[in-house]
Design an enzyme around this catalytic site. Structure first.
Site, mmCIF file in Angstrom:
data_model
loop_
_atom_site.group_PDB
_atom_site.id
_atom_site.type_symbol
_atom_site.label_atom_id
_atom_site.label_comp_id
_atom_site.label_asym_id
_atom_site.label_seq_id
_atom_site.Cartn_x
_atom_site.Cartn_y
_atom_site.Cartn_z
ATOM 1 N N PHE A 33 0.851 -1.182 0.000
ATOM 2 C CA PHE A 33 0.000 0.000 0.000
ATOM 3 C C PHE A 33 0.891 1.237 0.000
ATOM 4 O O PHE A 33 1.700 1.424 0.921
ATOM 5 C CB PHE A 33 -0.928 -0.004 1.209
ATOM 6 C CG PHE A 33 -2.033 -1.020 1.098
ATOM 7 C CD1 PHE A 33 -3.320 -0.629 0.754
ATOM 8 C CD2 PHE A 33 -1.780 -2.364 1.315
ATOM 9 C CE1 PHE A 33 -4.334 -1.569 0.630
ATOM 10 C CE2 PHE A 33 -2.776 -3.308 1.191
ATOM 11 C CZ PHE A 33 -4.061 -2.906 0.851
ATOM 12 N N ALA A 34 0.737 2.040 -1.031
ATOM 13 C CA ALA A 34 1.519 3.273 -1.156
ATOM 14 C C ALA A 34 0.533 4.426 -1.294
ATOM 15 O O ALA A 34 0.231 4.887 -2.396
ATOM 16 C CB ALA A 34 2.452 3.196 -2.357
ATOM 17 N N VAL A 35 -0.005 4.844 -0.170
ATOM 18 C CA VAL A 35 -1.018 5.908 -0.145
ATOM 19 C C VAL A 35 -0.375 7.198 0.317
ATOM 20 O O VAL A 35 0.436 7.215 1.254
ATOM 21 C CB VAL A 35 -2.194 5.521 0.770
ATOM 22 C CG1 VAL A 35 -3.254 6.621 0.799
ATOM 23 C CG2 VAL A 35 -2.817 4.209 0.307
ATOM 24 N N GLY A 36 -0.712 8.276 -0.359
ATOM 25 C CA GLY A 36 -0.123 9.566 -0.028
ATOM 26 C C GLY A 36 1.361 9.601 -0.368
ATOM 27 O O GLY A 36 1.788 9.133 -1.414
ATOM 28 N N LYS A 37 2.139 10.111 0.545
ATOM 29 C CA LYS A 37 3.569 10.267 0.306
ATOM 30 C C LYS A 37 4.355 8.953 0.372
ATOM 31 O O LYS A 37 5.561 8.952 0.096
ATOM 32 C CB LYS A 37 4.148 11.277 1.295
ATOM 33 C CG LYS A 37 3.591 12.685 1.139
ATOM 34 C CD LYS A 37 4.211 13.648 2.139
ATOM 35 C CE LYS A 37 3.656 15.049 1.981
ATOM 36 N NZ LYS A 37 4.261 16.011 2.956
ATOM 37 N N TYR A 38 3.684 7.864 0.715
ATOM 38 C CA TYR A 38 4.377 6.573 0.785
ATOM 39 C C TYR A 38 4.804 6.066 -0.589
ATOM 40 O O TYR A 38 5.535 5.071 -0.690
ATOM 41 C CB TYR A 38 3.489 5.545 1.478
ATOM 42 C CG TYR A 38 3.612 5.560 2.984
ATOM 43 C CD1 TYR A 38 4.360 4.604 3.659
ATOM 44 C CD2 TYR A 38 2.993 6.548 3.746
ATOM 45 C CE1 TYR A 38 4.475 4.609 5.040
ATOM 46 C CE2 TYR A 38 3.095 6.575 5.128
ATOM 47 C CZ TYR A 38 3.847 5.606 5.774
ATOM 48 O OH TYR A 38 3.969 5.633 7.146
ATOM 49 N N PRO A 66 10.657 -7.816 15.287
ATOM 50 C CA PRO A 66 12.050 -7.663 15.736
ATOM 51 C C PRO A 66 12.206 -6.862 17.018
ATOM 52 O O PRO A 66 13.242 -6.959 17.694
ATOM 53 C CB PRO A 66 12.719 -6.943 14.562
ATOM 54 C CG PRO A 66 11.607 -6.178 13.922
ATOM 55 C CD PRO A 66 10.402 -7.054 14.052
ATOM 56 N N TYR A 124 10.333 -7.149 19.766
ATOM 57 C CA TYR A 124 9.812 -7.781 20.981
ATOM 58 C C TYR A 124 10.151 -9.273 21.090
ATOM 59 O O TYR A 124 9.665 -9.938 21.999
ATOM 60 C CB TYR A 124 8.277 -7.618 21.042
ATOM 61 C CG TYR A 124 7.828 -6.179 20.978
ATOM 62 C CD1 TYR A 124 7.807 -5.381 22.117
ATOM 63 C CD2 TYR A 124 7.432 -5.599 19.766
ATOM 64 C CE1 TYR A 124 7.402 -4.055 22.058
ATOM 65 C CE2 TYR A 124 7.022 -4.277 19.699
ATOM 66 C CZ TYR A 124 7.020 -3.513 20.843
ATOM 67 O OH TYR A 124 6.625 -2.194 20.780
ATOM 68 N N GLU A 155 -2.794 -4.387 13.176
ATOM 69 C CA GLU A 155 -1.780 -5.229 13.791
ATOM 70 C C GLU A 155 -2.290 -5.826 15.094
ATOM 71 O O GLU A 155 -1.988 -6.989 15.417
ATOM 72 C CB GLU A 155 -0.499 -4.435 14.032
ATOM 73 C CG GLU A 155 0.663 -5.283 14.524
ATOM 74 C CD GLU A 155 1.963 -4.494 14.586
ATOM 75 O OE1 GLU A 155 2.746 -4.561 13.613
ATOM 76 O OE2 GLU A 155 2.185 -3.792 15.602
#
Length: 443
Positions: free
Chosen positions: A210-215, A323, A325, A392
């Site tokens: 998912f690449a939403v907005g500035k991602y 990674p 925990y 999550e």
């Protein structure tokens, strides 16, 4: 679905036991019905011979005696023999009536037999037709059958690889969960052996990001490193969900790999973007992947590949141990601790803390996960609750109840800002360092 040649040949000829029992029961029932009908037809068969011309209830000897008596009477009285002729006429009428009735009964019996024979013929034809269609369906290749690849691993003949050991191996990490699911670390598998097994199956793998907005700024690095490390040599289809399709970079892909861009609406809160992933993945599976893809992985776009991620990661339901925990007590895990939430996990519960940024498995298992998490998230929203870490938190609740069949070590989603621990012999996939204030809409 992809499967080995040997499995395909077996599935073409195999009839499931429960189906065979159904056919057997139906055959026995129909045979009994046919037998009963035939027995009844035999009992109804007419006697074609008219056994007597004497009216029913009158014995032949009685008629002779009566005529002798009449002759004697006439000889004494001199009465004309009219009464004898009248009696003979009456007797003949009775005989004619009886013969006609026998003919009618005979015709009725024949008609009844014809009806029953026709019924038996039709019933037998239907049974034979059913058996023929069933046999034809069973003989066709089961191309739509769901095959558990993990339970049918065929090694190419004469494949040579290093002998495994039952007493030597990694002793610095745990390699199996309490429910006997393997935990994949470097040094616990043979990549050449695994790839050789799965290449015969001609499997297909999907990945979602998912690449939403500035991602969208992370897409190029993600796609280029995936091309070099993610299931190299296999059929791979990457799905990019974005509200800026024009910013998706052009990346040279191998002939067996595809890239599809799916447009999604923009959202104002990164929490909503994160939460909607479950819904969109569920719909993707229902609309496209359920008939075309064997396995899939759902990955964070703000990450990059460093080393091999391939067949060693395949399983029914696959989780990645977080990674941050993996060395902590469960009481320190950032589970959702409010009992009002459907993502709730009590303080004394939980196995590991799993990443929301990397999970996968068979398409069916991922569909069940996303469908359940979406439902629970939306139900929480109706009650005015948002879980601590959105999808999550719901994913960790789901995997606490539905144990993963394979666990991937933190090698499969390290964090670049963490120094490498001694047990991390290789980093395969990691989240890049970033400034959240620059990329998240509500920070």
């Amino acid at each position: 679905m992809a499967m080995t040649i040997s499995w395909r040949l077996q599935s073409c000829r195999r009839i499931r036991t429960d189906d065979a029992m159904i056919v057997l029961v139906l055959t026995v029932l129909v045979a009994l019905m046919v037998l009963v009908l035939l027995v009844q037809a035999v009992e109804l068969a007419p006697d074609r011979e008219i056994k007597s011309e004497v009216p029913p209830g009158v014995h032949r000897d009685c008629k002779v005696d009566q005529r002798n008596a009449d002759v004697a009477l006439r000889s004494r009285t001199g009465v004309p023999e009219v009464r004898c002729e009248l009696r003979d006429a009456v007797n003949m009428a009775f005989v004619a009536d009886a013969s006609e009735q026998n003919v009618v009964d005979q015709d009725s019996g024949i008609n009844m037999i014809n009806v029953r024979i026709a019924f038996v013929t039709v019933l037998t034809a239907l049974l034979l037709g059913f058996l023929y269609v069933y046999s034809w369906q069973s003989a066709r290749p089961a191309v739509d059958a769901v095959v558990s690849h993990s339970l049918h691993l065929v090694v190419p003949d004469h494949l040579r690889y290093r002998q495994p050991s039952a007493v030597h191996g990694r002793n610095d990490v745990v390699t199996v969960a309490p429910w006997l699911a393997p935990i994949v670390w470097e040094g616990t598998f043979n990549p050449h052996l695994l790839d050789s097994i799965y290449q015969q199956m001609n499997i297909s793998v999907a990945a979602t990001v998912f690449a939403v907005g500035k991602y969208t700024i992370f897409l190029k690095n993600f796609l280029e490193t995936a091309e070099k490390n993610f299931f190299v040599g296999f059929k791979v289809h990457i799905y990019v969900f974005t509200d800026r399709p024009e910013e998706v970079p052009q990346v040279q892909l191998a002939s067996s790999r595809q890239l599809t861009v799916r447009s999604v609406p923009s959202l104002n809160r990164w929490q909503e973007i994160s939460a909607r992933r479950m819904e969109l993945i569920q719909k993707l599976i229902e609309e496209e992947l359920h008939n075309t893809t064997d396995y899939m992985f759902c990955l964070d776009v703000d990450s990059r590949f460093h080393d091999r991620w391939s067949t060693e990661s395949l399983g029914g339901l696959v989780a990645v141990i977080h990674p941050g925990y993996y060395t902590d007590e469960r009481s320190r895990f950032p589970y959702e601790r409010r009992p009002e939430s459907r993502a709730y996990i009590a303080a004394e519960e939980g196995d590991f803390y799993y990443c929301g940024g990397a999970f996968g498995g068979t398409v069916k298992e991922v569909w069940l996960l996303t469908k359940t998490c979406r439902y629970n998230f939306e139900a929480d929203a109706v009650d005015g609750i948002e879980a601590a870490w959105q999808e999550e938190s719901h994913l960790n609740r789901y995997m606490w109840i539905n144990k993963p069949t394979k666990l991937l070590s933190p090698e499969y989603l390290w964090q670049d800002f963490h120094p490498r621990s001694p047990e991390i012999q290789v980093i395969r996939f990691s989240g890049v360092i970033k400034n959240y204030a620059e990329i998240r809409p509500n920070i």
